[in-house]
Design a protein around this motif. Structure first.
Motif, mmCIF file in Angstrom:
data_model
loop_
_atom_site.group_PDB
_atom_site.id
_atom_site.type_symbol
_atom_site.label_atom_id
_atom_site.label_comp_id
_atom_site.label_asym_id
_atom_site.label_seq_id
_atom_site.Cartn_x
_atom_site.Cartn_y
_atom_site.Cartn_z
ATOM 1 N N PHE A 16 13.532 -16.647 -2.588
ATOM 2 C CA PHE A 16 13.878 -15.248 -3.096
ATOM 3 C C PHE A 16 12.715 -14.970 -4.131
ATOM 4 O O PHE A 16 12.096 -13.806 -3.774
ATOM 5 C CB PHE A 16 15.026 -14.960 -3.916
ATOM 6 N N PHE A 17 12.339 -15.649 -4.989
ATOM 7 C CA PHE A 17 11.131 -15.415 -5.874
ATOM 8 C C PHE A 17 9.974 -15.038 -5.135
ATOM 9 O O PHE A 17 9.435 -14.100 -5.507
ATOM 10 C CB PHE A 17 10.961 -16.482 -6.819
ATOM 11 N N GLY A 22 5.823 -12.021 -4.303
ATOM 12 C CA GLY A 22 4.668 -12.412 -3.480
ATOM 13 C C GLY A 22 3.720 -11.333 -3.567
ATOM 14 O O GLY A 22 3.967 -10.366 -3.165
ATOM 15 N N TRP A 23 2.430 -11.732 -3.978
ATOM 16 C CA TRP A 23 1.540 -10.758 -4.238
ATOM 17 C C TRP A 23 0.569 -10.572 -3.096
ATOM 18 O O TRP A 23 0.646 -11.174 -2.126
ATOM 19 C CB TRP A 23 0.704 -11.028 -5.571
ATOM 20 N N LYS A 24 -0.279 -9.335 -3.209
ATOM 21 C CA LYS A 24 -1.132 -9.254 -1.804
ATOM 22 C C LYS A 24 -2.297 -10.239 -1.740
ATOM 23 O O LYS A 24 -2.879 -10.518 -2.991
ATOM 24 C CB LYS A 24 -1.789 -7.611 -2.152
ATOM 25 N N SER A 32 4.676 -12.387 0.168
ATOM 26 C CA SER A 32 6.126 -12.170 0.527
ATOM 27 C C SER A 32 6.353 -11.679 1.826
ATOM 28 O O SER A 32 7.526 -12.038 2.410
ATOM 29 C CB SER A 32 6.521 -11.018 -0.491
ATOM 30 N N VAL A 33 5.525 -11.388 2.562
ATOM 31 C CA VAL A 33 5.534 -11.194 4.256
ATOM 32 C C VAL A 33 5.276 -12.605 4.698
ATOM 33 O O VAL A 33 6.290 -13.024 5.499
ATOM 34 C CB VAL A 33 4.667 -10.125 4.740
ATOM 35 N N LEU A 34 4.277 -13.312 4.345
ATOM 36 C CA LEU A 34 3.869 -14.679 4.901
ATOM 37 C C LEU A 34 5.142 -15.686 4.772
ATOM 38 O O LEU A 34 5.408 -16.440 5.609
ATOM 39 C CB LEU A 34 2.487 -15.233 4.318
ATOM 40 N N ILE A 94 10.654 -6.919 8.832
ATOM 41 C CA ILE A 94 10.453 -8.344 8.934
ATOM 42 C C ILE A 94 11.052 -9.053 7.640
ATOM 43 O O ILE A 94 11.803 -10.075 7.677
ATOM 44 C CB ILE A 94 8.841 -8.848 8.700
ATOM 45 N N THR A 95 11.332 -8.364 6.501
ATOM 46 C CA THR A 95 11.793 -8.715 5.506
ATOM 47 C C THR A 95 13.305 -8.752 5.718
ATOM 48 O O THR A 95 14.003 -9.919 5.385
ATOM 49 C CB THR A 95 11.492 -7.992 4.165
#
Length: 418
Positions: A16-17, A22-24, A32-34, A94-95
């Motif tokens: 979850f973190f 997750g940053w760009k 966060s997408v990866l 996606i999320t």
């Protein structure tokens, strides 16, 4: 792989973190997408579960997929147009899919306490970030390291980073992050801690989130009155000896607020002015400075076509600037009333499912309604729907509500069968 109860909390908290904070890495790609990709790979290795996952999430998935197609059509039919709406909804899809897979896996392999485990893991992940944000506010070196790590200068207004003196942590927002801390506090307030160490830990985590909420932005504080709605019934049912942990929690919150005022970067007069402004806005909105500015932000496109379908822009382009920070107004200018409805549809579906759960799972149902309702209110202040950081948290509540509602409906059908 099946998550056992002992390993579930740290694994879920870590997952979850990263999903939330997750940053760009590039303007189009972020961690966060990866992190969602391994989740999909895991699901592909269990092909028998895929049809069930699709059938259980079909209504939410259909709404988001329709929104992606709608935004794509708008982009192709408008010139100039922005890809931001398409990218936002693709990322949201996606999320949601990744979160639903995770929640579905825990649901399938867990006991009756799985909701508690998921929500505590979620609140713990947010609390870790609250601790990071608080540390960055105290230590300039730590703060500089964080901003360099996340390339914050490329995505955040320079005045926010230098002059405003509020901690961004690993995110690129203030108000949205403050709202996350409110959600963590709400989860801990409703959490049934069983032992004294757990109760002390819960009180400490609440205090950490309160401090982060105040230091980051005032937005989260606005929702604090809803905490009484979540806890009043619990308080009425408590015996005198059971009020001790609640007293400890209250003392921790008071100590946290006191520490925030004492150690924070602003003077006591500034703190008083900020809190007074919130109080005035809540009691007499038209008399507050923010309320007066806020009222000028409510306006709609005069063209019927744009009102219904938007112009596929964000409202921040040169020559097409929309003088409003209201999320609903910016959305209507960008994708129209039709697009706004499609963005709201997942929340409305989850809200209805949560409402249906009030009879059988009243504690969770009320918490979900408070969180989802607050999310809709937050979009009044700024564009919050399907934004990074907050959307993964909302997806957790959407997923639990949908799964629980369907399970409850199946139980009712089974009991009605001869």
């Amino acid at each position: 792989m099946t998550l056992q109860p002992r390993s579930r909390l740290p694994v879920l908290s870590c997952l979850f973190f990263v999903m939330i904070f997750g940053w760009k890495i590039t303007p189009l790609l972020d961690i966060s997408v990866l992190i969602c990709l391994p989740v999909y790979v895991y699901a592909l290795f269990k092909p028998r579960d895929i049809p069930l996952l699709i059938s259980k999430s079909v209504w939410i998935s259909a709404a988001i997929i329709t929104l992606i197609a709608y935004n794509a059509c708008l982009f192709l039919s408008n010139d100039p147009a922005s890809t931001q709406w398409i990218l936002r909804t693709i990322r949201s899809a996606i999320t949601f899919g990744a979160v639903f897979i995770v929640i579905g896996e825990v649901y399938k392999n867990s006991d009756l306490l799985y909701i508690r485990h998921i929500l505590v893991a979620l609140a713990t992940a947010i609390s870790v970030h609250a601790l990071i944000a608080n540390t960055s506010q105290i230590s300039d070196d730590f703060r500089s390291t964080l901003y360099a790590l996340t390339s914050a200068a490329e995505y955040v207004n320079e005045m926010t980073m230098i002059m405003d003196n509020r901690p961004l942590g690993l995110t690129y927002s203030l108000s949205l992050t403050s709202f996350l801390y409110f959600i963590a506090i709400a989860i801990f307030v409703t959490h049934q801690a069983t032992s004294l160490p757990q109760k002390m830990a819960t009180s400490g985590l609440i205090a950490i989130n309160v401090i982060a909420c105040i230091w980051t932005a005032r937005t989260g504080i606005v929702f604090f009155p809803l905490l009484f709605l979540l806890s009043y019934r619990k308080i009425l049912q408590m015996k005198a000896v059971q009020l001790i942990p609640l007293t400890i929690t209250g003392a921790a919150i008071i100590a946290a607020i006191t520490a925030t005022f004492t150690l924070g970067p602003w003077s006591l007069l500034t703190h008083y002015q900020r809190i007074h402004e919130i109080f005035v806005f809540l009691t007499s909105p038209s008399q507050s400075v923010f309320g007066q500015q806020f009222m000028t932000m409510w306006h709609l496109p005069s063209d019927l076509g744009q009102l219904l379908f938007g112009n596929s822009l964000t409202g921040r382009e040169e020559g097409h600037y929309v003088a409003s920070d209201v999320g609903y107004i910016l959305t209507i200018y960008g994708i129209g009333l039709v697009g706004q409805f499609l963005m709201l549809l997942p929340i409305l579906i989850a809200g209805l499912a949560s409402f249906k759960l009030l009879k059988t799972k009243s504690g969770y149902g009320l918490l979900a309604l408070v969180v989802l309702g607050s999310y809709l209110i937050l979009n009044v202040k700024e564009l919050a729907l399907m934004t990074r950081t907050v959307w993964p948290v909302i997806c957790v509540f959407i997923s639990i509500s949908i799964l629980e509602y369907q399970a409850e409906r199946n139980r009712l059908h089974a009991s009605d069968s001869p």
